[in-house]
Structures are given as structure tokens and as C-alpha cells.
Design a protein around this motif. Structure first.
Motif, PDB file in Angstrom:
ATOM      1  N   UNK A 117       0.528  -1.201  -0.029  1.00  0.00           N
ATOM      2  CA  UNK A 117       0.030  -0.050   0.036  1.00  0.00           C
ATOM      3  C   UNK A 117       0.982   1.228   0.249  1.00  0.00           C
ATOM      4  N   UNK A 118       2.026   1.228   0.856  1.00  0.00           N
ATOM      5  CA  UNK A 118       2.709   2.341   0.951  1.00  0.00           C
ATOM      6  C   UNK A 118       3.520   2.799  -0.479  1.00  0.00           C
ATOM      7  N   UNK A 268      -6.743   1.333  -1.311  1.00  0.00           N
ATOM      8  CA  UNK A 268      -6.790   2.184  -0.286  1.00  0.00           C
ATOM      9  C   UNK A 268      -6.173   3.548  -0.578  1.00  0.00           C
ATOM     10  N   UNK A 269      -5.106   3.594  -1.180  1.00  0.00           N
ATOM     11  CA  UNK A 269      -4.312   4.572  -1.503  1.00  0.00           C
ATOM     12  C   UNK A 269      -5.072   5.589  -2.129  1.00  0.00           C
ATOM     13  N   UNK A 270      -5.946   5.235  -3.294  1.00  0.00           N
ATOM     14  CA  UNK A 270      -6.909   5.943  -3.943  1.00  0.00           C
ATOM     15  C   UNK A 270      -7.818   6.784  -3.148  1.00  0.00           C
ATOM     16  N   UNK A 271      -8.410   5.961  -2.132  1.00  0.00           N
ATOM     17  CA  UNK A 271      -9.346   6.533  -1.229  1.00  0.00           C
ATOM     18  C   UNK A 271      -8.661   7.596  -0.317  1.00  0.00           C
ATOM     19  N   UNK A 272      -7.491   7.380   0.075  1.00  0.00           N
ATOM     20  CA  UNK A 272      -6.895   8.294   0.583  1.00  0.00           C
ATOM     21  C   UNK A 272      -6.585   9.605   0.110  1.00  0.00           C
ATOM     22  N   UNK A 273      -6.148   9.377  -1.125  1.00  0.00           N
ATOM     23  CA  UNK A 273      -5.833  10.800  -2.006  1.00  0.00           C
ATOM     24  C   UNK A 273      -7.022  11.473  -2.253  1.00  0.00           C
TER      25      UNK A 273
END
Length: 548
Positions: A117-118, A268-273
Motif C-alpha cells: 500500500x505504501x 486504499x491509496x486511491x481512497x486516501x488521495x
């Protein structure tokens, strides 16, 4: 024709009102699901006399606030909003602080998924975005804030599980928030990402409540990712504890990929951004601000799209705001003209008078929908009122094959007198026994009294509660005259609803509030009997109701 009964009219009326509230809540382009929440993260005072307020929100779609229906509060000064931008439109960088659990309770798969993810998040970083990779076990270890992508990826590759370490989760969260608040390398837009199984193995130090309070106070969006633990007895319970930090933050989000099919690790990274890039920046001019405190000043923002509305506020040092206000006042005194703030943040221009702003046309589609609903309800109410007022020419009776008595009446009363059932009257008469009237059913009690009712705010641990002594009626709303007052909840009406106690039962009654009162997710009309542990939605908050 049969006479229309009042009870049936009330039933029809309640049904129609329920439909109306349902349309208002779920109709197209009127209200989205969920309760809108916003939170002020940071602010900036610019050289041209403007203030920029960075606002997080828990909705990334469906909420587009209008400038003419929103406002900014500086001290006691209400300022018109001059611009509302998405953060992405500013082109400013973001700071990501990634807090990773490397204790022995973690699994190797969990560590590998965290790295994946990172790395995806780092691959999408902007040129000036920076990352801090912080690991937590018995101690907290930080990489510092890194801008170079290769250095960020190297720090991610260096994450390793240590089987002998415990997790100091709550302490690590407070330390990470402090770094985001104080380190000069942190940008205006910042966030905390936590990768953990949700366990805190330390028996001493920071408590869960202290960590949650720190999340609320710092106004920083927190994203939590629940990972599988090697020693967890209650994996779902630990995930909920971890998720409480995201829910208590403004604009955060919780992910539990193994427990919730909505989320995949790669998404997950798309949701965060998306949450970060679609947060808001609100701009207003400080030109007409007066009477600001010498030490601190309150900054409040209220955003509305004409239907949904939310607000938040913070208290900050007055220094930079005072400096700009004093500079504006000096410029006005020296030139004898007003200073006009230009939207494009260019240099100040002077003009003898300031033209009034041209108001943008308001969007009418939502109001038209609401108006049509209201007209429909009014027409139905007028029709029912006319039917109720009209006297029937004669009382309707139904023809029965075994006698001429009123339909729905009691045969015992028709033949034997009031208070007798048909069967009991007939039996006694045929046996030659004296006919005695049965005792009348007792009338409904109207006994009143008082009861101690407790409202627990729905949330992690339900730590916030409010006790009300209800003697016949207790009001809830924004007005201070109410027995229970929440003057900072803009979704509440002045007197929003009441809790009533009579006939040994507890009732909730909506008092004509703007946003309605809901019991277990259903809008109520008039008095509604509630049971212990029912959930009430009042304004922006949900409460579980209980009494002894």
C-alpha cells in the motif's frame, strides 16, 4: 356511506407526513445519505489581507457548498465567503505520516501488505509531497520527512516485523500527531495513516481515550488500516478500536480489507488521495474585521449547499491575524480609501468606493422539489379537513341478517343493556338467573410523573452521556432554554424535539424541526413511543436512549 372515523384520518395523515419526510430525506438532489461533518485543519493569512481556511469533510461527492450560503467567522465578525476551492485546485503539496505496527502480534503477510500500500501511495506522490515512515513497537522510530521518492521507497523497504516487540499504539499515535503539528517540514495539508492490528500491549502510559482526545483536538485527518494479527482473540473488536481514531478525526476513513468487502488493499491509496485532494479551502477578506482579541481569536466556518449544512471552529493565536488587520487599518487611514482584496491574490489596489458584489443566481431545483412536496401535502390536508368538518346526513348502519343493531355494536348491550356481552346476557337470561351488568373496562390511565432518562452519544465506548429529568416533558434543541441544549449544532432547530413521560411510557415528539427527528433511522411524526436502547438522530448526533 359510512362516517369517516377520526382515528383513520390520523392514520392517513401520519402516513402522508411520513412519505413527505422520506421524500425530503431521500429525494433526488435533496439529501445524501449520512450526516455531513466538516473540520478545520489549518489556516493561513496572506499578504493581500485574505485568510485561507483548510477544511476537511467526510463526503467526497455530492456536497458542493455555495459561497452565498456559507460564511466565515473571525471572532465576532461574520465574513462573506469569497472563494471555495478544492484542495487539488491549489496545487499545494501534501505531507503523509505513515505509522506502521512492527510488533510480534503482526503477521508477515500484514507487513507485506502494508509495504504494498505504501509503495503505491509513494508512486503517486507529487513532486513536493513528503513522507515520514514511522514504526512502532516498544519504541517509536522515524525516518524523518522525505521528499525524494527513492528515499521514501528505501524507508518502506526497511520496515521489518520484530517478534520480541510489543505495540505501544496509543502513545505512538499521540507522538505522530505532535510531529505533524510542530515539525516545520509539514505542509498545510497533512494526514496520519496507521497500519496496525489495533492491539495496545502496553499496560502503562497513554490510554485509548487520551489518544482519541488528541485526534479530536488536532483536527488532522486520520486513516486507519486494520491488518490481521497473529495473536488476536477478537480481530473484529480490535479493528473497531483502531477505526475509532479515523471516525473521531475530521475527514478520515477506516479500512478493514479482510472484514469488509468494499475495500481492497490496492484501492486504499486511491481512497486516501481522494479524501485529501477533494477537501476544501475557504477564502475571505479580513478588511472589515473589528474587535479581535489580543491573545487568541476564534475561527469558525459554516458551509451549506442550500440543503445540507455543517460547521466547525478552532481557537488560534491572534498574532498573524492581528498584524494583517492592523496593516489594513493603517493603509486605510493613510490614503483615505478602502483596500480592495483581489481574488487572484495579486497586489492590493485602491479604489474610492467598493462596488457591491454581484450575487450569483441561486440554484432552485432543490427548492422547487421541496415546494412541490409541500403543496401536495397542503392539498391533502385541506381535503381531509373538509371531510372532517362536513356533517353526515344520517348515521350509517349495516344490515345484519340476525337483527337491526348498529354495525360493530355489542349484542349484549343491544338486548340486555349496557355493560353486557351477548354471550353472557343470553346465558343468564335463559337460565332464569338475575341479569347483572359486567363491570365496565377501566378507563385509560393518564397518570403522569417524572423519570430519569439518559442519552448516550453513539460512538466508541459511548463515553459521552446526558441525563435529563423528564417531568411530563423535556425539550432538546439549540436554545439555552431547553433542558438539553447543544448551541453549537447547526443542524438542530431552536426547540428540536421533546422527550415526554406519561402512562408509564417514554415518548419522543418532533417539535416541527427543520431536519426532523429519527428513531432507529425512521422519521417520526407527532408522539412516538420509544423503547430502551432505541437510537435517536437529533440534529448532527445520534443518541442511545435508556432509563431505569
Amino acid at each position: 356511506m359510512k362516517r369517516i372515523k377520526t382515528g383513520k384520518i390520523k392514520t392517513v395523515l401520519s402516513f402522508l407526513m411520513g412519505i413527505w419526510l422520506f421524500v425530503l430525506v431521500n429525494g433526488p438532489d435533496v439529501l445524501a445519505d449520512g450526516t455531513l461533518q466538516i473540520g478545520i485543519d489549518q489556516y493561513e493569512v496572506t499578504e493581500d489581507g485574505s485568510i485561507l481556511v483548510y477544511v476537511n469533510q467526510n463526503e467526497t461527492a455530492g456536497f458542493e457548498p455555495h459561497m452565498e450560503e456559507s460564511s466565515l467567522l473571525i471572532g465576532k465578525n461574520s465574513l462573506p465567503v469569497e472563494e471555495i476551492l478544492s484542495f487539488d485546485e491549489t496545487g499545494e503539496p501534501v505531507t503523509y505520516l505513515c505509522l506502521v505496527d512492527i510488533s510480534g502480534s503482526m503477521t508477515e503477510d500484514g507487513i507485506a501488505q502494508t509495504k504494498e500500500v505504501l509503495k503505491q501511495l509513494a508512486s503517486k506522490k507529487g513532486e513536493l509531497d513528503n513522507f515520514c515512515i514511522t514504526t512502532m513497537g516498544n519504541d517509536v522510530s522515524s525516518s524523518g520527512f522525505l521528499t525524494d521518492r527513492s528515499e521514501v521507497e528505501a524507508a518502506i523497504d526497511g520496515i521489518e516485523r520484530i517478534s520480541t516487540e510489543d505495540t505501544n499504539l496509543y502513545y505512538s499515535i499521540t507522538e505522530a500527531l505532535n510531529d505533524l503539528k510542530t515539525d516545520k517540514a509539514v505542509h498545510k495539508k497533512r494526514c496520519l495513516l496507521i497500519f496496525s492490528d489495533g492491539e495496545d500491549d502496553q499496560k502503562k502510559g497513554i490510554t485509548q481515550k487520551e489518544a482519541e482526545d488528541a485526534v479530536k483536538e488536532n483536527h488532522i485527518p486520520v486513516f486507519t488500516v486494520a491488518l490481521p494479527g497473529a495473536k488476536l482473540k477478537d480481530e473484529e473488536g480490535s479493528a473497531k478500536i483502531l477505526g475509532s481514531f479515523a471516525r473521531n478525526s475530521a475527514g478520515g476513513e477506516h479500512f478493514a480489507p479482510l472484514l469488509d468487502d468494499r475495500y481492497e488493499y490496492e484501492d486504499i491509496c486511491d481512497h486516501v488521495n481522494t479524501r485529501l485532494r477533494e477537501s476544501l479551502v475557504v477564502r475571505a477578506s479580513l478588511e472589515n474585521v473589528k474587535e479581535v482579541g489580543d491573545d487568541t481569536v476564534y475561527i469558525g466556518v459554516e458551509l451549506s449547499d442550500g440543503v445540507k449544512k455543517a460547521s466547525d471552529g478552532i481557537t488560534v493565536p491572534a498574532g498573524s491575524i492581528l498584524e494583517v488587520i492592523e496593516a489594513i487599518e493603517e493603509a486605510q487611514k493613510g490614503t483615505g480609501v478602502q483596500v480592495t482584496v483581489i481574488n487572484d491574490n495579486s497586489e492590493k489596489e485602491e479604489a474610492p468606493t467598493e462596488e457591491p458584489p454581484v450575487e450569483e443566481p441561486k440554484r432552485l431545483n432543490k427548492k422547487i422539489i421541496i415546494g412541490i412536496c409541500l403543496l401536495f401535502i397542503v392539498a391533502i390536508l385541506i381535503l381531509i379537513f373538509i371531510l372532517c368538518r362536513k356533517k353526515p346526513e344520517e348515521e350509517s348502519y349495516e344490515e345484519e341478517t340476525n337483527g337491526g343493531y348498529e354495525s360493530g355494536g355489542n349484542l349484549g348491550e343491544a338486548f340486555m343493556g349496557p355493560g353486557l356481552s351477548y354471550e353472557s346476557g343470553r346465558t343468564q337470561a335463559m337460565s332464569g338467573l338475575p341479569v347483572e351488568a359486567e363491570p365496565e373496562a377501566p378507563k385509560k390511565s393518564t397518570k403522569k410523573g417524572k423519570i430519569q432518562v439518559t442519552l448516550f452519544r453513539v460512538g466508541p465506548g459511548e463515553v459521552e452521556s446526558h441525563q435529563i429529568t423528564v417531568k411530563d416533558r423535556a425539550a432538546i434543541g439549540r436554545n439555552k432554554s431547553c433542558q438539553l441544549s447543544f448551541d453549537n449544532d447547526s443542524a438542530l432547530s431552536g426547540v428540536h424535539c421533546s422527550i415526554l413521560y406519561h402512562d408509564g411510557a417514554v415518548f419522543v415528539r418532533d417539535e416541527g424541526s427543520t431536519n426532523g427527528t429519527f428513531v432507529n433511522g425512521v422519521p417520526i411524526v407527532g408522539e412516538f413511543k420509544v423503547e430502551k436502547d432505541d437510537v435517536l438522530l437529533i440534529g448532527s448526533s445520534e443518541f442511545r436512549i435508556f432509563w431505569e
